[in-house]
Design an enzyme around this catalytic site. Structure first.
Site, PDB file in Angstrom:
ATOM      1  N   SER A 247       3.701   1.024   2.868  1.00 32.77           N
ATOM      2  CA  SER A 247       2.932   1.604   1.773  1.00 32.77           C
ATOM      3  C   SER A 247       1.759   0.695   1.456  1.00 32.77           C
ATOM      4  O   SER A 247       1.586  -0.348   2.078  1.00 32.77           O
ATOM      5  CB  SER A 247       3.809   1.765   0.536  1.00 32.77           C
ATOM      6  OG  SER A 247       4.009   0.487  -0.045  1.00 32.77           O
ATOM      7  N   LYS A 248       1.001   1.096   0.456  1.00 34.91           N
ATOM      8  CA  LYS A 248      -0.177   0.308   0.061  1.00 34.91           C
ATOM      9  C   LYS A 248       0.198  -1.131  -0.292  1.00 34.91           C
ATOM     10  O   LYS A 248      -0.574  -2.053  -0.102  1.00 34.91           O
ATOM     11  CB  LYS A 248      -0.821   0.947  -1.166  1.00 34.91           C
ATOM     12  CG  LYS A 248      -1.669   2.132  -0.815  1.00 34.91           C
ATOM     13  CD  LYS A 248      -2.892   2.166  -1.703  1.00 34.91           C
ATOM     14  CE  LYS A 248      -3.767   3.357  -1.393  1.00 34.91           C
ATOM     15  NZ  LYS A 248      -3.653   4.419  -2.342  1.00 34.91           N
ATOM     16  N   ARG A 249       1.405  -1.289  -0.824  1.00 37.28           N
ATOM     17  CA  ARG A 249       1.875  -2.622  -1.204  1.00 37.28           C
ATOM     18  C   ARG A 249       1.761  -3.616  -0.065  1.00 37.28           C
ATOM     19  O   ARG A 249       1.588  -4.807  -0.261  1.00 37.28           O
ATOM     20  CB  ARG A 249       3.347  -2.543  -1.605  1.00 37.28           C
ATOM     21  CG  ARG A 249       3.620  -2.484  -3.077  1.00 37.28           C
ATOM     22  CD  ARG A 249       5.094  -2.483  -3.353  1.00 37.28           C
ATOM     23  NE  ARG A 249       5.853  -1.590  -2.470  1.00 37.28           N
ATOM     24  CZ  ARG A 249       6.759  -1.984  -1.598  1.00 37.28           C
ATOM     25  NH1 ARG A 249       7.067  -3.255  -1.499  1.00 37.28           N
ATOM     26  NH2 ARG A 249       7.381  -1.100  -0.837  1.00 37.28           N
ATOM     27  N   HIS A 250       1.927  -3.109   1.167  1.00 38.75           N
ATOM     28  CA  HIS A 250       1.893  -3.990   2.333  1.00 38.75           C
ATOM     29  C   HIS A 250       0.461  -4.236   2.811  1.00 38.75           C
ATOM     30  O   HIS A 250       0.245  -4.815   3.869  1.00 38.75           O
ATOM     31  CB  HIS A 250       2.685  -3.375   3.485  1.00 38.75           C
ATOM     32  CG  HIS A 250       4.127  -3.164   3.167  1.00 38.75           C
ATOM     33  ND1 HIS A 250       4.637  -1.923   2.851  1.00 38.75           N
ATOM     34  CD2 HIS A 250       5.158  -4.029   3.092  1.00 38.75           C
ATOM     35  CE1 HIS A 250       5.930  -2.041   2.615  1.00 38.75           C
ATOM     36  NE2 HIS A 250       6.278  -3.305   2.747  1.00 38.75           N
ATOM     37  N   GLY A 251      -0.488  -3.757   2.052  1.00 38.39           N
ATOM     38  CA  GLY A 251      -1.874  -3.927   2.481  1.00 38.39           C
ATOM     39  C   GLY A 251      -2.260  -2.889   3.519  1.00 38.39           C
ATOM     40  O   GLY A 251      -3.323  -2.958   4.122  1.00 38.39           O
TER      41      GLY A 251
END
Ligand code: GLU
Length: 487
Positions: free
Chosen positions: A242-246
């Site tokens: 997800s976006k959390r992982h960049g």
């Protein structure tokens, strides 16, 4: 039967890593087998879909070079057909009208928790014939549900092998809602048949939809396509990407200076194993090497470091001429300086890119490193200044003056400059490094750069001499870090 595959994104978000990977696998197989790659925009969720997202998805695919042979089709264009097919199933007794309210459903399920998976169609069946149709026609909330037949549904998945679902564990899925709009499974089945898709390649988060879709194809009398479910992509922490992982939209990678070739290479390795040591692939070599047999079942891990590395590899293999335009676009306020330079010296930018790309990891990097060659203002790295000028300012001043005088009359070729600078060093009784290090700081502001003679060549005599002059003015000055030469 020739291969027909499709990529069917919902335009409810940008084209992300997972979607792009699915698109790539479809495209690769189509190109490898001389098949047809169809693009279908699944825009039936009116509220969450937007034209902007559709555009972004098409742009992302185009940037990656994943050209489609048919489409883009829009799912919303098939609305009437979806409805017609659902009503045909109703007429044939393969679907039923259901007026069960959510409260009734909750009550039935509470009474029989074991029946949680299967839909309690007895509620609907209990109504006298005709009554459901009448009440639905009067506008009472209802759904048209698919009557899941008894038995078992199996298929040979091209990635997972034999997959088996017991039908009583599949819910009687909704085909049409009260307002007559079709649901995802109906629309996909109808469209896949309409577009004569022979193989569905998609993420394995869809695996539980597949038995429903197979049963629907069978009920509608369609040829059922084959299926290949490709593994999910996880972040380095083992959680779904997800976006959390960049992980960003494909367009963001473009802006960051990732090359489309590197992105495709990276995406291909997310779930596909080439089976050799080779890790660097172009689109062409991917087409040659790709096969579904080597797509793994277990999830793939997204590693941004690997993308960076692959990008460096592809950068070094890409001719400077193919990168110059992208670099120019990233120069910002220095663009006009670059254009002026190119006007006088066509090919100058290519020369500079050629010089910089072996050390660069992205096009952005190249543009950053190009700055000292273009800007009037040089930013000096404080450590470089301390180490190569100020530790022994007298020596640095002497060396730089000698260089200024010597370079003024040297022939401006790489060989002549090298011979000349080495001779200067010898004349001063020092190793060439003693001259080259302060010179590098004077020219680029940095302690590291490409080979100094190449730097001199690309910079040109005039700028080089002006920079040495500016350096001589400040060798002994005590100034803070990040100082510039325009004060
Ligand atoms: N629109 C669906 C999605 O984006 C497509 C699923 C499919 O490929 O069947 O997940």
């Amino acid at each position: 039967m020739t291969l027909r595959v499709r990529f069917a994104p919902s335009p409810t978000g940008y084209l992300h890593v997972g979607g792009a990977r699915t698109a790539l696998f479809n495209w690769l197989l189509a190109r490898k087998e001389g098949g047809t790659f169809i693009l279908r925009i699944e825009d039936t969720d009116r509220e969450r879909s937007s034209e902007e997202m559709t555009r972004a998805i098409l742009e992302g695919l185009s940037w990656l070079g994943l050209d489609w042979d048919e489409g883009p089709h829009f799912q919303s264009e098939g609305l009437e057909r979806h409805r017609r097919e659902a009503l045909r199933l109703l007429k044939e007794g393969k679907a039923y009208l259901d007026l069960t309210t959510p409260e009734e459903l909750a009550r039935v399920r509470e009474a029989d928790p074991a029946a949680a998976l299967r839909y309690p169609r007895e509620q609907a069946e209990a109504l006298p014939p005709g009554e459901a149709a009448e009440r639905a026609a009067e506008g009472e909330p209802h759904a048209l549900r698919f009557l899941i037949p008894d038995g078992e549904t199996t298929w040979v998945d091209r990635v997972h092998g034999d997959v088996r679902f017991r039908n009583p564990e599949i819910e009687d899925l909704v085909l049409l809602r009260t307002d007559g709009t079709p649901t995802y499974n109906l629309a996909v089945v109808s469209d896949d048949a309409e577009h004569r898709v022979t193989l569905v390649i998609r993420g394995d988060d869809h695996i539980s939809n597949t038995p429903k879709q197979i049963l629907l194809h069978e009920a509608l009398g369609n040829l059922t396509p084959d299926f290949a479910h490709v593994p999910m992509i996880m972040g380095p922490d083992g959680k779904r990407l997800s976006k959390r992982h960049g992980a960003a939209a494909v367009g963001d990678y473009h802006h960051q200076g990732i090359l489309p070739e590197a992105m495709n290479n990276f995406l291909a390795l997310l779930g596909w194993n080439p089976g050799t040591e080779e890790e660097i692939f172009t689109r062409e070599t991917l087409v040659e090497a790709f096969s579904l047999d080597r797509v793994q079942k277990k999830s793939a891990v997204f590693d941004p470091k690997k993308l960076e590395w692959l990008n460096g590899q592809h950068l070094s293999r890409t001719p400077a001429g193919a990168l110059a335009g992208e670099v120019l676009d990233r120069l910002g306020e220095l663009r006009s300086a670059a254009e002026a330079r190119i006007q006088g010296e066509p090919g100058w930018l290519e020369g500079l890119v050629e010089l910089l790309k072996p050390r660069a990891r992205s096009v952005d990097d190249i543009a950053d490193q190009a700055r000292p060659f273009l800007s009037e203002t040089l930013i000096y790295d404080a450590d470089a200044v301390t180490k190569h000028w100020r530790k022994d300012p007298e020596a640095a001043r002497g060396h730089l003056s000698a260089l200024r005088d010597g370079l003024a009359s040297m022939e401006w070729t790489e060989e002549a400059l090298e011979t000349g600078v080495r001779a200067l060093a010898e004349g001063r009784g020092v190793g060439a490094g003693k001259l080259i290090h302060p010179l590098r700081v004077a020219l680029t502001g940095q302690a590291v750069s490409p080979g100094i003679f190449e730097v001199l060549m690309v910079m040109g005599r005039e700028t080089a001499l002006a920079r040495i002059e500016a350096a001589l003015d400040r060798v002994e000055e005590e100034e803070g870090p990040g100082e510039t030469n325009d004060s």
